[in-house]
Design an enzyme around this catalytic site. Structure first.
Site, PDB file in Angstrom:
ATOM      1  N   LYS A  70     -31.941  -1.178  96.826  1.00  0.00           N
ATOM      2  CA  LYS A  70     -30.579  -0.805  96.414  1.00  0.00           C
ATOM      3  C   LYS A  70     -29.679  -0.695  97.642  1.00  0.00           C
ATOM      4  O   LYS A  70     -30.179  -0.637  98.770  1.00  0.00           O
ATOM      5  CB  LYS A  70     -30.631   0.527  95.662  1.00  0.00           C
ATOM      6  N   TYR A  97      -4.468   5.809 119.626  1.00  0.00           N
ATOM      7  CA  TYR A  97      -3.444   6.369 118.736  1.00  0.00           C
ATOM      8  C   TYR A  97      -3.205   7.853 118.979  1.00  0.00           C
ATOM      9  O   TYR A  97      -4.160   8.604 119.238  1.00  0.00           O
ATOM     10  CB  TYR A  97      -3.873   6.202 117.274  1.00  0.00           C
TER      11      TYR A  97
HETATM   12  C1  LIG Z   1     -33.612   5.662  96.391  1.00  0.00           C
HETATM   13  C2  LIG Z   1     -34.673   6.063  95.521  1.00  0.00           C
HETATM   14  C3  LIG Z   1     -36.005   6.080  95.971  1.00  0.00           C
HETATM   15  C4  LIG Z   1     -36.403   5.823  97.394  1.00  0.00           C
HETATM   16  O1  LIG Z   1     -36.188   6.986  98.160  1.00  0.00           O
HETATM   17  P1  LIG Z   1     -36.529   7.001  99.729  1.00  0.00           P
HETATM   18  O2  LIG Z   1     -36.370   8.397 100.144  1.00  0.00           O
HETATM   19  O3  LIG Z   1     -35.536   6.098 100.374  1.00  0.00           O
HETATM   20  O4  LIG Z   1     -37.897   6.485  99.857  1.00  0.00           O
HETATM   21  C5  LIG Z   1     -36.992   6.330  95.044  1.00  0.00           C
HETATM   22  N1  LIG Z   1     -36.695   6.580  93.759  1.00  0.00           N
HETATM   23  C6  LIG Z   1     -35.423   6.607  93.301  1.00  0.00           C
HETATM   24  C7  LIG Z   1     -35.177   6.888  91.879  1.00  0.00           C
HETATM   25  C8  LIG Z   1     -34.373   6.355  94.165  1.00  0.00           C
HETATM   26  O5  LIG Z   1     -33.118   6.375  93.706  1.00  0.00           O
END
Ligand SMILES: *Cc1c(COP(=O)(O)O)cnc(C)c1O
Length: 818
Positions: free
Chosen positions: A487, A713
């Site tokens: 993701k 700036y």
């Molecule tokens: C992002 C996510 C993970 C992975 O988590 P990490 O801490 O990056 O390993 C696992 N399960 C769900 C539902 C997530 O949204």
């Protein structure tokens, strides 16, 4: 066909406990350990190596592809369907491969040099190759092939085309070197330095040194740092070197740094001699001294050594994958060209599924040890076997042998001729491998084919991702599946490329946040099941069209999806049920369970592939009892559901730090996220991961300013002293937050941390570089080696997750593979 190949029958005689040979006279030319890397099927022997998966399952597909000879360990494997196959059963397939390599090694009497040590093995091997190439035809380890499998593959390349071999040997724990020593049987041993690499595999540095020295047990000469000489048997013949001990055979007395080279002065046989090398780091100097010692020990004349050393070339073993023009990807391997590295690069090309066409641009191959007609016939065969769609050859030799290549191939006499005729519209929708010898200057072609973006790049180390994947896989019970989280643009690393790599390495599942991310992966050739974490009703159509699997987290979204499927008359569509055990974000609650059961039992439109939950503090001791409660609540929920469904589903609850800390809760699958990208919240784990991502920018301008002048700036930055600033090409629009302005943030400039001065601009940042030696155009590290993403996150008072996912997509991603 080489007179040194074995027949299937000979291999069987060497290693078999039992065999069934239907084609005993089949000649064997290639050792195959990866079912996807066939070079020439018929003359290959496949080793079903033990890995996380049982490699025996690939045998039918390999047989269909033409492979006839298999070395396997499963006594119950049924061979009746393979009427032309040769099957050789052994206890351990890796050991069998090593035995075969040993037998091969024994056929050759020419000298073999073996290089080991903690760092610098590949550089020393490559430099020795460069330095000795004028005197010998050399066979050497491809890339960094130095493991229990890499060494047999390297040694297998020996043939009578050569008269010198240089192999590297690497170990990560005790008792490995004896195997490698027996395969390589070195005449000359070379030890590079002993550093921290793989410390965890050994009780002490001393133990590591002794283990490494086992490689040289039967060597007739060892080239070694004077400091380690006493660790060898007293009778061993040595050639020693040192930077601080004058009793060494080659004793470095002085090092002087010039603008473009470094002079190394040393005492040898009571005379002072020197060499110049075009490098300045201490590691390069040490590696050069080691090579110098080897050459002197072989009685190469000092005048020759001087000439060759000043022409030493940078060793760049990495393959870079970059975004190209007109929807294309470029694999840049324009630093070395030989047959075995071409073979490896073509496998990497083959792993890329982003574009339909696979193209190779290749230069003449020099110093192959083979006659040109034989060499280019082999190259042409390799291209056919590896499925190259389009071939462009550059160089007089390739042009001369053009008739052996497929008819639609195109040839040019030189890189200049290619460039004169270059039209960008000729390249689109393809993955292009650029493979050229150094003297062809393919970096000019690379520049024309890659997209021009401002020079801030995020570099992603694909080997590190694989190492991290392996690290977590090793924690799993056999059979536990792995879902990789890609993701948020694969945590900033780039979804297509990362998903493609993970697919190739056979992760079981991928997960994205939104349907459109999943659609993009399908379009990039990803076939692995993909879970969508936040499906929207408006995206159901494209979810089903692209065979994506939604996470359904509430009665509302489940009802909507079931209605949608019913309207399409769909049956048994895979879904995933999310349970809320304490995160209170998304998920079914316990009070929903009865209605959920009824819904699932009465609707065959859906099929529950998995049921899962998410831990809120898997990394945090303070919440251990809460985590345990989440796990036991999850079990209650799934048990209840399972006892009401007449089919089984997968269960999963662990994220990265969950995998590290809660092994008892692996169930049937885990979800690996940030750890894959080299980041962990648990300190003891951090050190065991390999960093994946680094962010680099460049200096556009340097200014000399007086005390009291202001920068940027609103005149926020005030020079507290007379000094210099550097303006670098990264700003808040790139994901370098404005909160890092006015000295809060720092970047690494020529190894020194330089604070920001003034406000961060949209596309640029100013650094106070007073007292730092640097020039316009130089690289600056925003995070990476020497200043980690953890350090940057700390300055921002946030977590590394936020830093890496915030890097804007306009920052060019460059993937490399070593
Ligand atoms: C992002 C996510 C993970 C992975 O988590 P990490 O801490 O990056 O390993 C696992 N399960 C769900 C539902 C997530 O949204």
């Amino acid at each position: 066909m080489s007179q040194f190949s074995f027949t299937a029958e000979e291999l069987s005689a060497l290693v078999a406990r039992k065999s069934q040979l239907n084609a005993p006279n089949q000649e064997i030319q290639h050792l195959l350990t990866d079912s996807r890397k066939i070079t020439d099927a018929k003359s290959s022997v496949f080793f079903a190596l033990k890995g996380s998966r049982d490699a025996h399952q690939y045998i039918p597909a390999l047989y269909r592809a033409g492979v006839r000879t298999f070395i396997i360990s499963d006594l119950s494997f049924n061979v009746t369907d393979f009427s032309e196959g040769n099957f050789i059963w052994v206890a351990d397939t890796t050991l069998a491969m090593q035995e075969i390599a040993k037998a091969h090694r024994c056929k050759f009497a020419y000298p073999v040099i073996a290089v080991t040590g903690s760092n610098g093995k590949t550089i020393v091997k490559e430099w020795l190759y460069q330095l000795l190439a004028p005197d010998y035809d050399i066979v050497r380890s491809p890339k960094s092939y130095n493991s229990q499998i890499g060494v047999p593959l390297s040694v297998w390349q020996m043939s009578d085309d050569y008269n010198l071999a240089i192999f590297e040997a690497g170990i990560s724990s005790g008792n490995e070197m004896e195997h490698l020593a027996a395969i390589i049987k070195p005449d000359i041993g070379v030890l590079t330095n002993i550093g921290a690499a793989h410390d965890e595999g050994f009780a002490s540095r001393d133990e590591k040194l002794h283990e490494k020295l086992k490689l040289f047990k039967n060597a007739r000469l060892v080239v070694i740092n004077q400091q380690f000489k006493d660790a060898l048997e007293p009778s061993k013949n040595t050639f020693t070197w040192s930077l601080n001990d004058e009793t060494a055979d080659l004793y470095v007395v002085k090092i002087t740094h010039k603008i473009s080279f470094t002079s190394i002065h040393a005492k040898y046989k009571n005379e002072e001699i020197s060499v110049n090398i075009p490098f300045s780091s201490l590691a390069s100097i040490e590696n050069a001294v080691i090579c110098w010692a080897v050459l002197l020990s072989q009685n190469i004349a000092q005048v020759q050594i001087e000439k060759r050393m000043q022409k030493l070339l940078q060793v760049k073993m990495r393959l870079e994958l970059k975004t190209g023009i007109n929807q294309s990807a470029i694999i840049d391997d324009s630093y070395n060209s030989d047959f075995s590295s071409l073979d490896i690069a073509l496998d990497f090309l083959n792993q890329q599924n982003q574009y339909p066409t696979k193209t190779l641009i290749l230069s003449d191959i020099h110093q192959s040890g083979k006659a040109n007609d034989e060499l280019y016939r082999d190259v042409a065969m390799l291209l056919t076997n590896k499925g190259v769609d389009r071939f462009i050859g550059i160089g007089a030799d390739l042009k001369r042998f053009s008739s052996v290549f497929p008819v639609h191939s195109v040839f040019y006499n030189s890189t200049d001729e290619f460039i004169e005729n270059f039209r960008s519209s000729d390249f689109k929708n393809e993955t292009i491998l650029l493979k050229g010898s150094r003297d062809f200057g393919f970096e000019r072609i690379s520049k024309m084919l890659t997209q021009k973006v401002h020079e801030t790049v995020m570099e992603i180390n694909l080997n590190a991702i694989l190492a991290n994947l392996k690290h977590y896989k090793a924690k799993l019970r056999p059979g536990v599946k792995l879902m990789a989280m890609v993701k948020a643009f694969a945590y900033g690393s780039g979804s297509d490329e990362i998903a493609n790599l993970l697919q190739h390495h056979r992760v079981d599942y991928l997960a994205v946040a939104y349907a459109d991310e999943g659609v993009a992966l399908r379009q990039a050739g990803i076939k692995v099941p993909i879970m969508v974490l936040s499906p929207e009703v408006s995206s159901f159509e494209s979810i089903v069209e692209h065979n994506l699997e939604p996470e359904l987290y509430s009665p509302r979204i489940l009802d909507a999806f079931v209605d949608f499927l019913n309207s399409k008359n769909a049956q048994f569509y895979p879904i995933h049920i999310k349970v809320d055990t304490g995160m209170h974000r998304l998920g079914f609650d316990f009070k929903d369970i009865d209605a959920l059961i009824v819904k699932l039992k009465t609707n065959t439109s859906v099929l529950v592939k998995s049921v899962f939950s998410h831990l809120v503090a898997s990394d945090n001791d303070a919440h251990n009892s809460f985590t345990l409660k989440q796990i036991s609540d999850f079990e209650l929920f799934v048990n209840r559901l399972q006892s009401n469904l007449d089919y089984t589903f997968l269960r999963h609850i662990l994220n990265t730090s969950g995998i590290s800390r809660w092994p008892q809760a692996q169930f049937e699958m885990v979800r690996l996220g940030i750890g894959l990208y080299g980041i962990e919240s648990i300190d003891t784990e951090k050190a065991l991961l390999e960093p994946v991502v680094s962010l680099k920018t460049t200096i556009s301008q340097i200014k000399e300013l007086e005390k009291g002048e202001t920068v940027g700036y609103s005149r926020k930055g005030v020079m507290q002293h007379k000094g210099k600033t550097a303006t670098v090409k990264i700003g808040y629009a790139d994901g370098y937050p404005r909160a890092l302005g006015n000295g809060v943030g720092k970047m690494l400039v020529n190894g020194v941390l330089a604070p920001t001065i003034g406000n961060i601009c949209m596309d640029m940042t100013m650094l106070d570089i007073s007292g730092i030696e640097t020039s316009e155009g130089d690289d600056v590290i925003v995070f990476g080696e020497g200043f980690s993403v953890y350090d940057l996150a700390e300055q921002l008072d946030t977590i590394p997750y936020e830093v890496i996912t915030n890097i804007s997509q306009r920052v060019k991603r460059v993937y490399y593979y070593e």
